[in-house]
Design a protein around this motif. Structure first.
Motif, PDB file in Angstrom:
ATOM      1  N   ILE A   1      -2.514 -16.161  -5.216  1.00  0.00           N
ATOM      2  CA  ILE A   1      -2.112 -14.815  -5.577  1.00  0.00           C
ATOM      3  C   ILE A   1      -3.166 -13.841  -5.062  1.00  0.00           C
ATOM      4  O   ILE A   1      -4.349 -14.188  -4.954  1.00  0.00           O
ATOM      5  N   GLY A   2      -2.746 -12.637  -4.730  1.00  0.00           N
ATOM      6  CA  GLY A   2      -3.685 -11.613  -4.292  1.00  0.00           C
ATOM      7  C   GLY A   2      -3.044 -10.240  -4.325  1.00  0.00           C
ATOM      8  O   GLY A   2      -1.811 -10.111  -4.328  1.00  0.00           O
ATOM      9  N   LEU A   3      -3.878  -9.218  -4.357  1.00  0.00           N
ATOM     10  CA  LEU A   3      -3.387  -7.848  -4.340  1.00  0.00           C
ATOM     11  C   LEU A   3      -3.284  -7.374  -2.897  1.00  0.00           C
ATOM     12  O   LEU A   3      -4.134  -7.682  -2.071  1.00  0.00           O
ATOM     13  N   VAL A   4      -2.237  -6.602  -2.619  1.00  0.00           N
ATOM     14  CA  VAL A   4      -2.043  -6.029  -1.298  1.00  0.00           C
ATOM     15  C   VAL A   4      -1.813  -4.538  -1.443  1.00  0.00           C
ATOM     16  O   VAL A   4      -2.038  -3.972  -2.513  1.00  0.00           O
ATOM     17  N   GLN A   5      -1.360  -3.900  -0.407  1.00  0.00           N
ATOM     18  CA  GLN A   5      -1.227  -2.449  -0.365  1.00  0.00           C
ATOM     19  C   GLN A   5      -0.426  -1.867  -1.522  1.00  0.00           C
ATOM     20  O   GLN A   5       0.545  -2.446  -1.977  1.00  0.00           O
ATOM     21  N   GLN A   6      -0.852  -0.703  -1.940  1.00  0.00           N
ATOM     22  CA  GLN A   6      -0.116   0.138  -2.877  1.00  0.00           C
ATOM     23  C   GLN A   6       0.307  -0.565  -4.166  1.00  0.00           C
ATOM     24  O   GLN A   6       1.408  -0.383  -4.668  1.00  0.00           O
ATOM     25  N   GLY A   7      -0.562  -1.418  -4.698  1.00  0.00           N
ATOM     26  CA  GLY A   7      -0.305  -2.041  -5.978  1.00  0.00           C
ATOM     27  C   GLY A   7       0.657  -3.217  -5.958  1.00  0.00           C
ATOM     28  O   GLY A   7       1.102  -3.664  -7.008  1.00  0.00           O
ATOM     29  N   SER A   8       0.975  -3.729  -4.791  1.00  0.00           N
ATOM     30  CA  SER A   8       1.862  -4.886  -4.694  1.00  0.00           C
ATOM     31  C   SER A   8       1.054  -6.169  -4.876  1.00  0.00           C
ATOM     32  O   SER A   8      -0.151  -6.195  -4.657  1.00  0.00           O
ATOM     33  N   VAL A   9       1.738  -7.225  -5.285  1.00  0.00           N
ATOM     34  CA  VAL A   9       1.106  -8.528  -5.503  1.00  0.00           C
ATOM     35  C   VAL A   9       1.751  -9.542  -4.569  1.00  0.00           C
ATOM     36  O   VAL A   9       2.972  -9.691  -4.544  1.00  0.00           O
ATOM     37  N   MET A  10       0.913 -10.234  -3.780  1.00  0.00           N
ATOM     38  CA  MET A  10       1.378 -11.279  -2.878  1.00  0.00           C
ATOM     39  C   MET A  10       1.126 -12.632  -3.546  1.00  0.00           C
ATOM     40  O   MET A  10       0.064 -12.849  -4.138  1.00  0.00           O
TER      41      MET A  10
END
Length: 106
Positions: free
Chosen positions: A52-61
């Motif tokens: 899991i990780g954080l990506v652009q504009q508050g999205s979660v990958m």
């Protein structure tokens, strides 16, 4: 080793998210509410979350995979709660590679 795998996973996710963002002017067809997506990945492919990780504009990958079916899926959950398929495939394999040696010549 886990840090390397996490960095590789994050790199793949960021690249996939960038490609998805380029195509995401309208609501993509490969998105659904998070609970629907997770149920599908669990019931159809036996996949569980592996990263899991954080990506652009508050999205979660997130990366989901199954050792049994050897399938994998990368999804991104947007701040509005929609979860979108970014990439998926077969022949998933967990690796336990050692980090390369570092020199202290500084």
């Amino acid at each position: 080793m886990m840090k390397t795998m996490f960095k590789m996973t994050m790199g793949l996710g960021v690249m996939a998210l960038a490609a998805q963002q380029a195509n995401a002017q309208a609501q993509p067809r490969n998105c659904a509410p998070r609970d629907v997506v997770l149920k599908h990945l669990t019931e159809k492919y036996g996949e569980a979350r592996r990263g899991i990780g954080l990506v652009q504009q508050g999205s979660v990958m997130e990366v989901f995979a199954s050792d049994e079916t050897r399938t994998w899926t990368i999804v991104v959950t947007l701040p509005n709660g929609m979860t979108c398929l970014v990439a998926s495939g077969e022949a998933y394999e967990a690796l336990a590679e050692a980090l390369p040696a570092t020199s202290n010549d500084a």
